[in-house]
Design an enzyme around this catalytic site. Sequence first.
Site, PDB file in Angstrom:
ATOM      1  CG  ASP A   1       2.838   2.322  18.930  1.00  0.00           C
ATOM      2  OD1 ASP A   1       3.422   1.582  19.743  1.00  0.00           O
ATOM      3  OD2 ASP A   1       1.920   1.927  18.196  1.00  0.00           O
TER       4      ASP A   1
ATOM      5  NE  ARG B   1      -7.713   1.930  23.241  1.00  0.00           N
ATOM      6  CZ  ARG B   1      -8.327   2.740  22.396  1.00  0.00           C
ATOM      7  NH1 ARG B   1      -9.422   3.377  22.766  1.00  0.00           N
ATOM      8  NH2 ARG B   1      -7.869   2.919  21.190  1.00  0.00           N
TER       9      ARG B   1
ATOM     10  CG  ASP C   1      -0.476   3.831  19.965  1.00  0.00           C
ATOM     11  OD1 ASP C   1       0.254   4.106  20.944  1.00  0.00           O
ATOM     12  OD2 ASP C   1      -1.182   2.813  19.921  1.00  0.00           O
TER      13      ASP C   1
ATOM     14  CB  THR D   1     -13.189  -5.850  23.696  1.00  0.00           C
ATOM     15  OG1 THR D   1     -11.985  -5.655  24.457  1.00  0.00           O
ATOM     16  CG2 THR D   1     -13.325  -7.318  23.320  1.00  0.00           C
TER      17      THR D   1
HETATM   18  C1  PRP Z   1      -3.628   4.196  25.263  1.00  0.00           C
HETATM   19  C2  PRP Z   1      -3.528   5.434  26.125  1.00  0.00           C
HETATM   20  C3  PRP Z   1      -4.536   5.168  27.206  1.00  0.00           C
HETATM   21  C4  PRP Z   1      -5.595   4.387  26.467  1.00  0.00           C
HETATM   22  C5  PRP Z   1      -6.746   5.315  26.222  1.00  0.00           C
HETATM   23  O1  PRP Z   1      -2.951   3.151  25.817  1.00  0.00           O
HETATM   24  O2  PRP Z   1      -2.258   5.663  26.625  1.00  0.00           O
HETATM   25  O3  PRP Z   1      -4.025   4.401  28.282  1.00  0.00           O
HETATM   26  O4  PRP Z   1      -5.024   3.971  25.225  1.00  0.00           O
HETATM   27  O5  PRP Z   1      -7.794   4.636  25.664  1.00  0.00           O
HETATM   28  P1  PRP Z   1      -9.179   4.430  26.411  1.00  0.00           P
HETATM   29  O6  PRP Z   1      -9.558   5.733  26.986  1.00  0.00           O
HETATM   30  O7  PRP Z   1     -10.092   3.998  25.296  1.00  0.00           O
HETATM   31  O8  PRP Z   1      -9.001   3.345  27.439  1.00  0.00           O
HETATM   32  P2  PRP Z   1      -2.772   1.745  25.060  1.00  0.00           P
HETATM   33  O9  PRP Z   1      -3.895   0.817  25.407  1.00  0.00           O
HETATM   34  O10 PRP Z   1      -2.546   1.984  23.600  1.00  0.00           O
HETATM   35  O11 PRP Z   1      -1.518   1.127  25.738  1.00  0.00           O
HETATM   36  P3  PRP Z   1       0.006   1.625  25.697  1.00  0.00           P
HETATM   37  O12 PRP Z   1       0.057   2.997  26.358  1.00  0.00           O
HETATM   38  O13 PRP Z   1       0.719   0.597  26.494  1.00  0.00           O
HETATM   39  O14 PRP Z   1       0.450   1.678  24.273  1.00  0.00           O
HETATM   40  N1  URA Z   2      -4.818   5.683  22.641  1.00  0.00           N
HETATM   41  C1  URA Z   2      -3.944   6.431  21.920  1.00  0.00           C
HETATM   42  O1  URA Z   2      -2.736   6.357  22.126  1.00  0.00           O
HETATM   43  N2  URA Z   2      -4.449   7.253  20.988  1.00  0.00           N
HETATM   44  C2  URA Z   2      -5.772   7.366  20.753  1.00  0.00           C
HETATM   45  O2  URA Z   2      -6.168   8.155  19.871  1.00  0.00           O
HETATM   46  C3  URA Z   2      -6.648   6.563  21.498  1.00  0.00           C
HETATM   47  C4  URA Z   2      -6.145   5.732  22.455  1.00  0.00           C
END
Ligand code: PRP
Ligand code: URA
Length: 209
Positions: A203, A104, A200, A108
């Site tokens: 993380d 994400r 997160d 945005t």
């Molecule tokens: C997180 C999570 C989803 C997304 C959800 O990923 O694992 O993929 O956010 O958010 P959304 O429904 O608003 O799209 P992130 O973008 O943090 O990436 P990562 O898993 O690589 O840390």
């Molecule tokens: N992605 C995450 O990992 N946690 C949230 O709460 C939202 C998006």
Amino acid sequence: MAKVMIMDHPLIQHKLTILRDERTGSKEFRALVSEIATLICYEATRDLPLREVETKTPVAVAKTKIIDGKKLAFVPILRAGLGMVDGVLALVPSARVGHIGLYRDPKTLMPVEYYCKLPADISEREVIVLDPMLATGGSAIDAIAQIKKRGPKQIKFMGIIAAPEGLAALEKAHPDVEIYVAALDDHLNDHGYIVPGLGDAGDRIFGTK
Ligand code: PRP
Ligand code: URA
């Protein structure tokens, strides 16, 4: 309207409570994500088609059942979806695994795609998309749109925590996709995080913060 299952099984709810706790470290967090994924997968695979076979037991020949045809493909959304893969493969070890890389944009909140590798025979399979967090829904909606271009037999979404905003958006964008999650939380905050959520997920799984 999409079928939505919020999994209220006591084992899932208990594990989810520990998962949410800010004191839970990465090692335990990873184990819990995997265990919860196994338990949700049990329900998400309830309608797999069966066919009858004959099995010779030490006592007699029995009419028994096995899963019919080409089976499943799991597609984790990177990174956090990777944490669910071991748990679902524990139940369906012969499944294929595809990967979709999305993150994400922090400003945005829109998904940015950086990787997509799906099984060659995906059109003959049912696909279960894995991502622990359904926040705005953007990542899941985008990943499912990519997978649909390859014409799978059916798509389901398996997550751990959903926000009402993400659930509504996913249902609207893909009403044909069944959704399985362990909890429906209150709302999204100004940074697009699920409240109360678990922070997160990527993380916490990979210890990157
Ligand atoms: C997180 C999570 C989803 C997304 C959800 O990923 O694992 O993929 O956010 O958010 P959304 O429904 O608003 O799209 P992130 O973008 O943090 O990436 P990562 O898993 O690589 O840390
Ligand atoms: N992605 C995450 O990992 N946690 C949230 O709460 C939202 C998006």
